[in-house]
Motif scaffolding. Structure first.
Motif, PDB file in Angstrom:
ATOM      1  N   HIS A   1      -4.229   4.622   2.988  1.00  0.00           N
ATOM      2  CA  HIS A   1      -4.841   5.768   3.664  1.00  0.00           C
ATOM      3  C   HIS A   1      -3.962   6.354   4.765  1.00  0.00           C
ATOM      4  O   HIS A   1      -4.445   7.129   5.590  1.00  0.00           O
ATOM      5  CB  HIS A   1      -6.179   5.349   4.271  1.00  0.00           C
ATOM      6  CG  HIS A   1      -7.178   4.819   3.304  1.00  0.00           C
ATOM      7  ND1 HIS A   1      -7.355   5.363   2.040  1.00  0.00           N
ATOM      8  CD2 HIS A   1      -8.067   3.788   3.395  1.00  0.00           C
ATOM      9  CE1 HIS A   1      -8.310   4.686   1.409  1.00  0.00           C
ATOM     10  NE2 HIS A   1      -8.753   3.741   2.211  1.00  0.00           N
TER      11      HIS A   1
ATOM     12  N   THR B   1      -7.018   3.490  -5.250  1.00  0.00           N
ATOM     13  CA  THR B   1      -7.029   3.777  -3.815  1.00  0.00           C
ATOM     14  C   THR B   1      -7.423   2.512  -3.084  1.00  0.00           C
ATOM     15  O   THR B   1      -8.021   1.594  -3.656  1.00  0.00           O
ATOM     16  CB  THR B   1      -8.057   4.856  -3.441  1.00  0.00           C
ATOM     17  OG1 THR B   1      -9.385   4.323  -3.623  1.00  0.00           O
ATOM     18  CG2 THR B   1      -7.882   6.106  -4.268  1.00  0.00           C
ATOM     19  N   ASP B   2      -7.086   2.444  -1.804  1.00  0.00           N
ATOM     20  CA  ASP B   2      -7.693   1.440  -0.948  1.00  0.00           C
ATOM     21  C   ASP B   2      -9.168   1.826  -0.785  1.00  0.00           C
ATOM     22  O   ASP B   2      -9.614   2.898  -1.233  1.00  0.00           O
ATOM     23  CB  ASP B   2      -6.959   1.397   0.394  1.00  0.00           C
ATOM     24  CG  ASP B   2      -7.000   0.019   1.034  1.00  0.00           C
ATOM     25  OD1 ASP B   2      -7.891  -0.784   0.682  1.00  0.00           O
ATOM     26  OD2 ASP B   2      -6.149  -0.264   1.910  1.00  0.00           O
TER      27      ASP B   2
ATOM     28  N   SER C   1      -4.203   8.512   0.075  1.00  0.00           N
ATOM     29  CA  SER C   1      -5.155   8.264  -1.014  1.00  0.00           C
ATOM     30  C   SER C   1      -5.859   9.527  -1.476  1.00  0.00           C
ATOM     31  O   SER C   1      -6.421   9.564  -2.578  1.00  0.00           O
ATOM     32  CB  SER C   1      -6.188   7.233  -0.565  1.00  0.00           C
ATOM     33  OG  SER C   1      -6.826   7.654   0.635  1.00  0.00           O
TER      34      SER C   1
ATOM     35  N   ALA D   1     -10.245  11.846  -4.166  1.00  0.00           N
ATOM     36  CA  ALA D   1      -9.224  10.912  -4.651  1.00  0.00           C
ATOM     37  C   ALA D   1      -8.902  11.153  -6.118  1.00  0.00           C
ATOM     38  O   ALA D   1      -7.731  11.177  -6.524  1.00  0.00           O
ATOM     39  CB  ALA D   1      -9.689   9.474  -4.435  1.00  0.00           C
TER      40      ALA D   1
ATOM     41  N   ALA E   1      -5.786   9.831  -8.293  1.00  0.00           N
ATOM     42  CA  ALA E   1      -6.153   8.429  -8.446  1.00  0.00           C
ATOM     43  C   ALA E   1      -6.813   8.190  -9.793  1.00  0.00           C
ATOM     44  O   ALA E   1      -7.476   9.070 -10.346  1.00  0.00           O
ATOM     45  CB  ALA E   1      -7.105   8.011  -7.320  1.00  0.00           C
TER      46      ALA E   1
ATOM     47  N   HIS F   1       0.870  -1.162   0.000  1.00  0.00           N
ATOM     48  CA  HIS F   1       0.000   0.000   0.000  1.00  0.00           C
ATOM     49  C   HIS F   1       0.917   1.225   0.000  1.00  0.00           C
ATOM     50  O   HIS F   1       1.517   1.541   1.028  1.00  0.00           O
ATOM     51  CB  HIS F   1      -0.870   0.050   1.252  1.00  0.00           C
ATOM     52  CG  HIS F   1      -1.656  -1.196   1.531  1.00  0.00           C
ATOM     53  ND1 HIS F   1      -1.129  -2.299   2.154  1.00  0.00           N
ATOM     54  CD2 HIS F   1      -2.954  -1.508   1.253  1.00  0.00           C
ATOM     55  CE1 HIS F   1      -2.060  -3.244   2.283  1.00  0.00           C
ATOM     56  NE2 HIS F   1      -3.180  -2.786   1.740  1.00  0.00           N
TER      57      HIS F   1
END
Length: 419
Positions: free
Chosen positions: A293, A350-351, A314, A372, A377, A247
């Motif tokens: 995050h 993103t997560d 993110s 995001a 993103a 991540h």
């Protein structure tokens, strides 16, 4: 407990300075001037010393530039929907998402696995959904969190995959490549095209309760993580499954679990080793990246409008700029710590933005998705297809009121459909 980190010679990033890592909002977007999820909460496993591995070749060529395949004149709502990656419970909500223009669904812990190819009614399967998307003029990506160990969704169907830690302790990188290739082939037979794996965070705690990583990491040694991460990536690619390394910028030495609230990493100037696997593995053609995050002190925009200590990566333009502009020996901009590496131009996820408190404590789902995409993103991840109508409406409103540039949506959708 935080384990010691051992720095490797050439492939591990040297210490960065916060000043060098300040980016402007304009720099975040490669083209237009604007800029999973994991729901793993399984029990922990005890650790033992990690095996060593050879770091991968730093001369790996960068991924090819994606070719735009987006109709710039298409309906704004359809364009917005095509950037989303959404979790589905079963065939019916997946149909609703696909019909709304969503071109990425993911299989989560609550998904009815009869939707998988070969596991139920062929007319209510992933293949049927892919055909539905094709009939509408698009291709459907189907992803899953299949890391192994405590985080795998398909064990009941295709068998268990050992954790990253266990693999690094008991197998060679060559064996791990074969294991991931075989597992990937089984996933492909079910209709899966993308795996949110491998985790290339460094180990910073003995158990998953320390920081949500635990035995999900191969090692606390960046060279070992890079070597085994490459093996996993290569194995998935051998099977025709897109790997997503995660991540970014590194969760292993964070405090807290982003499923449950705020997560903070060490200052960005101390994260050279954590960034090293991402710097190298992101250059493998066909790889995607997931941004986590975690809040990272010093990872700030140049104008001071966004501070890394207060903003999840993110949603932080500086985090995407670091990845896009190229991670170097000094953490991002070249100079005294080493020359900057090539930037990453593949897909950035993103997560989960709607099922993890690190985000939901700050924004509702549609707001988080807008933020995001503005930050950089390409594929904001949301945990349920039920959110699609409100999320699409939020994106349309953001474009119409000038909060989000349409070109940012086009850029993101172009990367996604190029896969």
């Amino acid at each position: 407990m935080v384990t010691a980190r051992r720095r490797t010679p050439a492939t591990v990033l040297a210490v960065a300075t916060a000043g060098v890592l300040a980016f402007s909002l304009v720099a975040c977007s490669p083209q237009d001037g604007g800029t999973g999820g994991t729901t793993d909460d399984a029990p922990t496993t005890a650790a033992s010393p990690a095996a060593s591995a050879t770091a991968s070749d730093p001369a790996t060529p960068p991924a090819e530039q994606p070719t735009s395949c987006v109709d710039g004149e298409q309906d704004l709502a359809t364009l917005a929907a095509s950037t989303l990656a959404v979790g589905v419970v079963g065939f019916d909500d997946a149909v609703q998402a696909v019909d709304a223009g969503v071109r990425h669904i993911f299989i989560g812990s609550s998904t009815d696995l009869s939707i998988l190819d070969g596991q139920g009614d062929p007319g209510r399967s992933i293949s049927a959904l892919k055909q539905r998307a094709a009939d509408a003029g698009g291709e459907l990506t189907v992803s899953v969190d299949e890391e192994g160990g405590q985080v795998q969704r398909l064990g009941s169907v295709i068998g268990d995959l050992p954790s990253a830690r266990e693999l690094a302790e008991t197998r060679s990188p060559e064996e791990v490549r074969g294991i991931y290739a075989e597992h990937g082939r089984k996933m492909g037979e079910l209709g899966i095209t993308m795996d949110f794996a491998p985790v290339v965070d460094l180990a910073g705690g003995e158990s998953i309760s320390d920081n949500a990583i635990g035995d999900r990491a191969f090692s606390d040694d960046p060279g070992v993580v890079t070597g085994y991460g490459r093996a996993a990536v290569d194995g998935l690619l051998d099977a025709g499954v897109t790997p997503v390394i995660k991540h970014f910028p590194g969760h292993g030495h964070a405090t807290g679990d982003s499923h449950e609230g705020t997560v903070t990493t060490p200052p960005v100037g101390e994260m050279g080793a954590d960034l090293a696997p991402f710097a190298e593995l992101s250059q493998i053609p066909g790889v995607a990246v997931m941004v986590g995050h975690m809040q990272t002190p010093g990872l700030d925009t140049g104008d001071g409008s966004v501070l890394g200590a207060e903003t999840p990566s993110s949603l932080n333009p500086a985090a995407y700029a670091l990845l896009r502009d190229g991670i170097g020996g000094d953490g991002g901009a070249g100079g005294a710590g080493g020359e900057k590496g090539p930037g990453f131009d593949g897909i950035v996820f993103t997560d989960d933005l709607t099922g993890m408190q690190a985000i939901t404590d700050l924004h509702d789902g549609p707001q988080a998705v807008v933020q995001a995409l503005r930050a950089g993103a390409d594929a904001p991840l949301t945990s349920t297809a039920a959110d699609v109508p409100a999320t699409v409406a939020g994106l349309v409103a953001a474009v119409e009121n000038g909060e989000l540039d349409r070109g940012r949506l086009t850029e993101a959708a172009g990367r996604l459909c190029a896969v």
